[in-house]
Design a protein around this motif. Structure first.
Motif, mmCIF file in Angstrom:
data_model
loop_
_atom_site.group_PDB
_atom_site.id
_atom_site.type_symbol
_atom_site.label_atom_id
_atom_site.label_comp_id
_atom_site.label_asym_id
_atom_site.label_seq_id
_atom_site.Cartn_x
_atom_site.Cartn_y
_atom_site.Cartn_z
ATOM 1 N N ARG A 10 0.860 -1.181 0.000
ATOM 2 C CA ARG A 10 0.000 0.000 0.000
ATOM 3 C C ARG A 10 0.896 1.230 0.000
ATOM 4 O O ARG A 10 1.941 1.237 0.639
ATOM 5 N N ARG A 12 1.371 5.291 0.760
ATOM 6 C CA ARG A 12 0.859 6.360 1.613
ATOM 7 C C ARG A 12 1.617 7.633 1.318
ATOM 8 O O ARG A 12 2.714 7.596 0.778
ATOM 9 N N VAL A 26 5.421 6.689 0.404
ATOM 10 C CA VAL A 26 5.808 5.708 1.405
ATOM 11 C C VAL A 26 5.089 4.405 1.097
ATOM 12 O O VAL A 26 3.893 4.416 0.785
ATOM 13 N N ASP A 28 3.944 0.579 2.363
ATOM 14 C CA ASP A 28 3.763 -0.418 3.418
ATOM 15 C C ASP A 28 3.622 -1.770 2.750
ATOM 16 O O ASP A 28 2.694 -1.984 1.991
ATOM 17 N N PHE A 63 14.112 0.441 3.611
ATOM 18 C CA PHE A 63 13.069 -0.450 4.085
ATOM 19 C C PHE A 63 13.366 -0.953 5.478
ATOM 20 O O PHE A 63 14.483 -1.310 5.784
ATOM 21 N N ARG A 64 12.363 -0.944 6.301
ATOM 22 C CA ARG A 64 12.560 -1.426 7.671
ATOM 23 C C ARG A 64 11.375 -2.274 8.074
ATOM 24 O O ARG A 64 10.208 -1.882 7.892
ATOM 25 N N LYS A 71 5.361 -6.994 8.434
ATOM 26 C CA LYS A 71 5.104 -5.682 7.799
ATOM 27 C C LYS A 71 6.392 -4.903 7.739
ATOM 28 O O LYS A 71 7.165 -4.879 8.692
ATOM 29 N N THR A 73 8.111 -1.099 6.078
ATOM 30 C CA THR A 73 7.803 0.206 5.498
ATOM 31 C C THR A 73 9.054 0.767 4.847
ATOM 32 O O THR A 73 10.163 0.568 5.332
ATOM 33 N N GLY A 74 8.870 1.465 3.753
ATOM 34 C CA GLY A 74 10.006 2.072 3.074
ATOM 35 C C GLY A 74 9.560 3.208 2.188
ATOM 36 O O GLY A 74 8.380 3.543 2.113
ATOM 37 N N PHE A 75 10.536 3.809 1.506
ATOM 38 C CA PHE A 75 10.268 4.958 0.637
ATOM 39 C C PHE A 75 10.487 4.570 -0.806
ATOM 40 O O PHE A 75 11.262 3.667 -1.115
#
Lengths: 138, 381
Positions: A10, A12, A26, A28, A63-64, A71, A73-75
């Motif tokens: 997804r 964001r 961003v 997810d 990414f982390r 899950k 999250t990254g850019f």
């Protein structure tokens, strides 16, 4: 490994950055039951989602994984063209995307060269001079 | 204390008497100046002094007479009490009275031992000393006022008597609204010349900016508190997720989460939010990595079991070596030191490890042996 569970992404905080001619957001990624998803796969997926002509202009980084897994999250940045990407992106990311090559510099030689130039003052510190010194040293 | 015209009368009489005596004495001395050299030397000095005194007393006398007239005309009503400066004047006045009487007695040759005037003198002197600090504090303001009043008074009372000026200054000191003075102030202002009104500066004043009252402050604080508490509730968090477009998360909680863990998670979430805002990531320090590794160790869902343990037992008088209360990573004074692995649930970890081990290990054997020992001892007995 079989794809028992689907990987969902997804996006964001979507923003079109006209100044740097790119789209940034961003991501997810939900990947229950499996470890982190590779960046190449993510690029491919997002290319399809956003209908990008050249997958080389997509950059995914930082990414982390969240606590407990499942899950991360990254850019992500999608440039308008590869030329823009080459203009604005830092070198290491270009190297990761294989748009640039890494120059292997021997650290030892660089340091030696620098220490040689310490003895000389002024304009004489030209490349020719250095080369001569290097040759002399040998 | 009321201002009586009789006071002034008394003073008037005293002054007259003293003047008479003084003049007498000077005449005597000047007549008998041919007596001896010593007396001659002292006499001119004495004469000079007495002359000075006479002049002073003359001036005072005239002033007092004028004031008496005023008092008779009821110009100074003191029904509502008396101000500090007036009291001071009266005090000084009575002091002068007493001094003069004292001198009189001395001059006449009467003794002063045990006379009440001495006592009253001492008293008044004492009072004057006491009010001196107040005087000092007011000095600056009084000076300013007299400076301001001076030119104004000159303008208005140019044709008046001396008493008029004293009256005006006293009025200024009392800050009573006076239409005459108003006129004088405007004339004062026009004197400046640049056409800008400059208020006279007497004392430093602060401009009152928006002062938030106590109630408003309390209300603000309450608002902040409610906001903080609301953000912690699940319902509000759902709403926020909805607004931001985040997907709904269904979290499975395996066992209870320890306090440490929840706090850590909250911190990480907050940080990730900020990172997303700025599109960057903060570097992860070594300590943070260690902490994360430690927290990721699963304990079969018994994380929060020993959370409140030390809170409960710390009041008991056990034989603790007081330094083992280190619970987790949040130790303020342990910045660079090696992480102390003995924690409140250290023993829990030990138990679990022990439970996980296969039979026949060292510890098991030890346990068996200890049992045997007990049996032996029992048998022995």
């Amino acid at each position: 490994m079989a794809d028992t569970k689907a990987v969902t992404e997804r996006t964001r905080k979507f923003m079109t950055n006209r100044l740097l001619s790119r789209k940034q957001f961003v991501i997810d990624v939900l990947h229950p039951g499996r470890p982190n998803v590779s960046k190449a796969k993510l690029k491919e997926k997002l290319g399809k989602m956003y209908e990008v002509k050249d997958p080389n202009s997509i950059f995914v980084f930082k990414f982390r994984t969240h606590f407990g897994g499942k899950k991360s999250t990254g850019f992500e940045l999608i440039y308008d063209s590869v030329e823009n990407a080459k203009k604005y992106e830092p070198k290491y990311r270009l190297i990761r995307n294989r748009l640039d090559t890494k120059v292997e510099k021997s650290r030892k030689q660089m340091k030696e060269r620098k220490n040689m130039t310490k003895n000389i003052r002024g304009v004489k510190k030209t490349k020719a001079g250095d080369a001569a010194k290097g040759g002399k040293k040998k | 204390m009321r201002l009586f015209s009789s006071d002034f009368h008394r003073f008037d009489k005293l002054v007259a008497v003293v003047l008479f005596v003084v003049v007498d004495k000077t005449m005597e001395i000047s007549n008998s100046s041919a007596d001896s050299d010593g007396v001659n030397k002292e006499a001119p000095q004495l004469v000079a002094l007495l002359k000075e005194m006479k002049e002073g007393l003359d001036a005072v006398r005239s002033k007092v007479q004028a004031l008496t007239v005023k008092v008779k005309e009821n110009h100074f009503p003191t029904v509502d009490g008396i101000s500090y400066l007036e009291a001071k004047h009266l005090l000084l006045l009575s002091y002068c009275q007493s001094i003069v009487y004292y001198l009189l007695r001395k001059a006449k040759g009467f003794s002063i031992e045990g006379h009440p005037v001495v006592r009253s003198l001492v008293e008044m002197r004492f009072f004057l000393e006491k009010i001196r600090p107040i005087d000092k504090k007011l000095q600056y303001q009084i000076q300013k006022l007299t400076r301001v009043a001076g030119p104004a008074v000159e303008k208005v009372g140019s044709g008046g008597k001396e008493t008029d000026t004293t009256e005006k200054t006293e009025d200024l000191l009392k800050y009573r609204p006076n239409p005459d003075l108003l006129v004088s102030k405007s004339s004062l202002v026009s004197e400046h010349g640049d056409g800008v009104y400059r208020p006279p500066k007497f004392a430093p004043t602060i401009m009152k900016e928006d002062k938030i009252s106590k109630q408003e402050r309390m209300a603000l604080r309450k608002e902040k508190e409610t906001l903080r508490q609301a953000s912690q509730s699940a319902y509000v968090r759902e709403l926020m997720d909805d607004l931001e477009g985040r997907p709904e998360e269904v979290r499975e909680i395996v066992g209870t989460e320890s306090r440490e863990l929840t706090r850590y998670k909250a911190k990480r979430e907050e940080q990730s939010r900020r990172e997303e805002e700025l599109f960057t990531r903060a570097p992860v320090t070594k300590m943070e990595k260690k902490k994360e590794k430690y927290l990721k160790k699963s304990r079969n869902g018994l994380l929060g079991l020993a959370d409140g343990f030390y809170d409960e037992i710390k009041s008991l008088p056990l034989e603790d070596d007081g330094g083992e209360h280190t619970a987790g990573f949040s130790n303020a004074g342990r910045e660079g030191r090696k992480f102390n692995k003995r924690k409140s649930h250290g023993f829990l970890v030990f138990l679990l490890d022990w439970a996980d081990e296969k039979p026949g290990t060292q510890e098991q054997k030890r346990e068996d042996r200890s049992d045997l020992h007990l049996l032996d001892s029992e048998e022995g007995d």
